[in-house]
Design a protein around this motif. Structure first.
Motif, PDB file in Angstrom:
ATOM      1  N   ASP A 155      57.701 -15.692  32.894  1.00  0.00           N
ATOM      2  CA  ASP A 155      57.602 -16.862  33.298  1.00  0.00           C
ATOM      3  C   ASP A 155      57.358 -17.762  31.850  1.00  0.00           C
ATOM      4  OD1 ASP A 155      57.838 -18.246  36.074  1.00  0.00           O
ATOM      5  OD2 ASP A 155      56.868 -19.574  34.632  1.00  0.00           O
ATOM      6  N   LEU A 156      57.792 -18.979  31.894  1.00  0.00           N
ATOM      7  CA  LEU A 156      57.386 -19.653  30.801  1.00  0.00           C
ATOM      8  C   LEU A 156      56.154 -20.459  31.045  1.00  0.00           C
ATOM      9  CD1 LEU A 156      60.605 -21.604  29.292  1.00  0.00           C
ATOM     10  CD2 LEU A 156      58.790 -20.279  28.184  1.00  0.00           C
ATOM     11  N   TYR A 202      67.857 -26.928  34.147  1.00  0.00           N
ATOM     12  CA  TYR A 202      68.111 -27.398  32.606  1.00  0.00           C
ATOM     13  C   TYR A 202      69.790 -27.701  33.023  1.00  0.00           C
ATOM     14  CZ  TYR A 202      64.365 -24.600  31.467  1.00  0.00           C
ATOM     15  OH  TYR A 202      63.045 -23.810  31.625  1.00  0.00           O
ATOM     16  N   GLY A 246      61.219 -15.428  36.043  1.00  0.00           N
ATOM     17  CA  GLY A 246      60.851 -16.705  36.623  1.00  0.00           C
ATOM     18  C   GLY A 246      59.892 -16.347  37.946  1.00  0.00           C
ATOM     19  N   TYR A 283      61.605 -27.242  28.523  1.00  0.00           N
ATOM     20  CA  TYR A 283      60.793 -26.715  29.571  1.00  0.00           C
ATOM     21  C   TYR A 283      59.910 -27.915  30.491  1.00  0.00           C
ATOM     22  CZ  TYR A 283      57.747 -23.749  32.497  1.00  0.00           C
ATOM     23  OH  TYR A 283      57.271 -23.055  33.459  1.00  0.00           O
ATOM     24  N   ASP A 298      61.086 -16.916  28.016  1.00  0.00           N
ATOM     25  CA  ASP A 298      62.124 -17.845  28.650  1.00  0.00           C
ATOM     26  C   ASP A 298      63.182 -16.873  29.232  1.00  0.00           C
ATOM     27  OD1 ASP A 298      64.213 -19.382  28.912  1.00  0.00           O
ATOM     28  OD2 ASP A 298      63.801 -20.538  26.956  1.00  0.00           O
ATOM     29  N   ILE A 299      63.400 -17.103  30.460  1.00  0.00           N
ATOM     30  CA  ILE A 299      64.611 -16.205  31.040  1.00  0.00           C
ATOM     31  C   ILE A 299      65.847 -16.384  30.362  1.00  0.00           C
ATOM     32  CG2 ILE A 299      62.982 -15.963  33.217  1.00  0.00           C
ATOM     33  CD1 ILE A 299      65.002 -17.959  34.440  1.00  0.00           C
ATOM     34  N   LEU A 306      63.791 -15.320  41.888  1.00  0.00           N
ATOM     35  CA  LEU A 306      63.394 -15.456  43.130  1.00  0.00           C
ATOM     36  C   LEU A 306      62.985 -16.883  43.448  1.00  0.00           C
ATOM     37  CD1 LEU A 306      62.020 -12.048  44.189  1.00  0.00           C
ATOM     38  CD2 LEU A 306      64.448 -12.833  44.260  1.00  0.00           C
ATOM     39  N   PHE A 307      63.271 -17.470  44.727  1.00  0.00           N
ATOM     40  CA  PHE A 307      62.822 -18.857  45.021  1.00  0.00           C
ATOM     41  C   PHE A 307      62.739 -19.890  44.005  1.00  0.00           C
ATOM     42  CE2 PHE A 307      59.213 -21.582  46.638  1.00  0.00           C
ATOM     43  CZ  PHE A 307      59.519 -21.449  47.938  1.00  0.00           C
ATOM     44  N   SER A 335      64.243 -20.213  40.921  1.00  0.00           N
ATOM     45  CA  SER A 335      63.541 -20.242  39.397  1.00  0.00           C
ATOM     46  C   SER A 335      64.865 -20.368  38.456  1.00  0.00           C
ATOM     47  CB  SER A 335      62.767 -18.980  39.211  1.00  0.00           C
ATOM     48  OG  SER A 335      61.956 -18.960  40.139  1.00  0.00           O
ATOM     49  N   ARG A 342      53.467 -13.513  42.637  1.00  0.00           N
ATOM     50  CA  ARG A 342      53.689 -12.919  44.177  1.00  0.00           C
ATOM     51  C   ARG A 342      54.582 -11.945  44.493  1.00  0.00           C
ATOM     52  NH1 ARG A 342      55.935 -17.311  48.038  1.00  0.00           N
ATOM     53  NH2 ARG A 342      57.654 -18.167  46.800  1.00  0.00           N
ATOM     54  N   HIS A 343      55.829 -12.057  44.273  1.00  0.00           N
ATOM     55  CA  HIS A 343      56.702 -11.159  44.514  1.00  0.00           C
ATOM     56  C   HIS A 343      56.554 -10.026  43.539  1.00  0.00           C
ATOM     57  CE1 HIS A 343      59.064 -14.758  45.518  1.00  0.00           C
ATOM     58  NE2 HIS A 343      59.045 -14.288  46.685  1.00  0.00           N
TER      59      HIS A 343
HETATM   60  C1  LIG Z   1      59.617 -22.604  42.028  1.00  0.00           C
HETATM   61  S1  LIG Z   1      58.989 -21.666  41.040  1.00  0.00           S
HETATM   62  C2  LIG Z   1      59.019 -20.135  41.621  1.00  0.00           C
HETATM   63  C3  LIG Z   1      58.008 -19.253  41.016  1.00  0.00           C
HETATM   64  C4  LIG Z   1      58.090 -17.733  41.791  1.00  0.00           C
HETATM   65  N1  LIG Z   1      59.228 -16.972  41.448  1.00  0.00           N
HETATM   66  C5  LIG Z   1      57.471 -17.838  43.113  1.00  0.00           C
HETATM   67  O1  LIG Z   1      58.344 -17.557  44.013  1.00  0.00           O
HETATM   68  O2  LIG Z   1      56.471 -17.861  43.340  1.00  0.00           O
HETATM   69  C6  LIG Z   1      59.940 -21.755  39.663  1.00  0.00           C
HETATM   70  C7  LIG Z   1      59.543 -20.936  38.442  1.00  0.00           C
HETATM   71  O3  LIG Z   1      60.315 -20.775  37.357  1.00  0.00           O
HETATM   72  C8  LIG Z   1      59.932 -20.843  36.302  1.00  0.00           C
HETATM   73  N2  LIG Z   1      60.896 -21.105  34.990  1.00  0.00           N
HETATM   74  C9  LIG Z   1      61.888 -22.348  35.049  1.00  0.00           C
HETATM   75  N3  LIG Z   1      62.476 -21.924  34.120  1.00  0.00           N
HETATM   76  C10 LIG Z   1      62.239 -21.141  33.231  1.00  0.00           C
HETATM   77  C11 LIG Z   1      62.673 -20.406  32.184  1.00  0.00           C
HETATM   78  N4  LIG Z   1      63.802 -20.849  31.449  1.00  0.00           N
HETATM   79  N5  LIG Z   1      62.099 -19.254  31.796  1.00  0.00           N
HETATM   80  C12 LIG Z   1      60.902 -18.768  32.531  1.00  0.00           C
HETATM   81  N6  LIG Z   1      60.631 -19.108  33.611  1.00  0.00           N
HETATM   82  C13 LIG Z   1      61.324 -20.528  34.053  1.00  0.00           C
HETATM   83  C14 LIG Z   1      58.933 -22.121  36.183  1.00  0.00           C
HETATM   84  O4  LIG Z   1      57.780 -22.019  35.245  1.00  0.00           O
HETATM   85  C15 LIG Z   1      58.248 -21.686  37.699  1.00  0.00           C
HETATM   86  O5  LIG Z   1      57.128 -20.698  37.641  1.00  0.00           O
END
Ligand SMILES: C[S@@+](CC[C@H](N)C(=O)[O-])C[C@H]1O[C@@H](n2cnc3c(N)ncnc32)[C@H](O)[C@@H]1O
Length: 244
Positions: free
Chosen positions: A70-71, A115, A49, A5, A93-94, A108-109, A111, A54-55
């Motif tokens: 979210d992680l 990896y 994620g 992560y 973890d998603i 969204l956005f 996420s 906000r969503h």
């Molecule tokens: C660009 S941000 C977007 C956050 C949110 N969707 C927004 O629009 O405000 C990407 C998000 O994905 C989360 N993320 C990435 N890999 C993840 C995982 N395996 N499990 C949970 N969250 C993850 C990150 O921690 C981060 O908060």
């Protein structure tokens, strides 16, 4: 490529740099998206994620029951301030399914794609597991073509007296952002790396699941996806076993 992560998302500096992330845009997009998905009131929605929520917050306001995962512990700590009986946030973890099913699963956005590509498929399969038989899913990713065409290679942003230097690069595999700055005389360097996934890559992932793509949009107004010009790649999907 990061295998674990990315702690950038959990650092306080990520939240300083993106503190102005657009809430208005999120609100308007969610209104259009939820209307388009024709969700019945009190539908169960997973925001996979969710970041600082906000969503999720907007979806709950529209009358649904929302779980945001979210992680990033710090993002979830912030989001928890908005919790109520129909809105809850969990550090999770998603790529690991929750032990429940949802009427809609949303990612969204951008996420997704942080990896190795095997993990991308794991995330998709986890979304599939969390989707109920008549459910609907959404992945909102960037359009790699317009990211390439409009790449700002170097940028400096000053926020809260910190000068963030951002360097972006694209190669065949990933879009990488290197963020360096110093705070209280300590130097920091973070890296964010996202897979360069095109619609073709997504279609190939979907072939390995029991999900099917039903629509593809190219922006937050839900206009049709155009490979050369759309800013976003918004994929709507359902389970193959679903009849309509
Ligand atoms: C660009 S941000 C977007 C956050 C949110 N969707 C927004 O629009 O405000 C990407 C998000 O994905 C989360 N993320 C990435 N890999 C993840 C995982 N395996 N499990 C949970 N969250 C993850 C990150 O921690 C981060 O908060």
């Amino acid at each position: 490529m990061n295998t674990k992560y990315n702690n950038w998302f959990d650092s306080k500096y990520y939240h300083i740099l993106y503190k102005n992330r657009n809430h208005q845009e999120a609100r308007e997009f969610i209104k259009k998206l939820i209307k388009h998905l024709k969700l019945k009131r009190k539908s169960k929605v997973l925001d996979a994620g969710c970041g600082k929520g906000r969503h999720s917050i907007e979806i709950e306001k529209l009358g649904h029951i929302v779980t945001g995962i979210d992680l990033s512990k710090n993002s979830i700590k912030f989001a928890k301030k908005f919790e109520n009986s129909n809105l809850n946030f969990i550090v999770h973890d998603i790529s690991k399914p929750l032990n429940m099913e949802f009427d809609a699963v949303l990612n969204l956005f951008t996420s997704f794609g942080y990896y190795e590509r095997d993990k991308d498929l794991e995330i998709l399969l986890s979304l599939q597991k969390n989707l109920n038989i008549n459910g609907i899913g959404v992945i909102d990713f960037f359009n790699i073509k317009t990211v390439k065409d409009n790449l700002v290679k170097k940028e400096e942003v000053i926020l809260e007296n910190i000068k963030f230097k951002i360097v972006r690069e694209i190669d065949k595999l990933s879009v990488t952002k290197e963020i360096s700055f110093s705070d209280n005389n300590i130097d920091f360097k973070f890296k964010e790396s996202v897979n360069t996934l095109s619609i073709i890559d997504f279609r190939n992932y979907f072939k390995k699941t029991d999900l099917e793509i039903i629509q593809v949009f190219g922006d937050y107004d839900l206009n049709k996806f155009k490979k050369d010009t759309s800013p976003r790649l918004i994929i709507i999907f359902k389970k193959k076993s679903q009849s309509n």
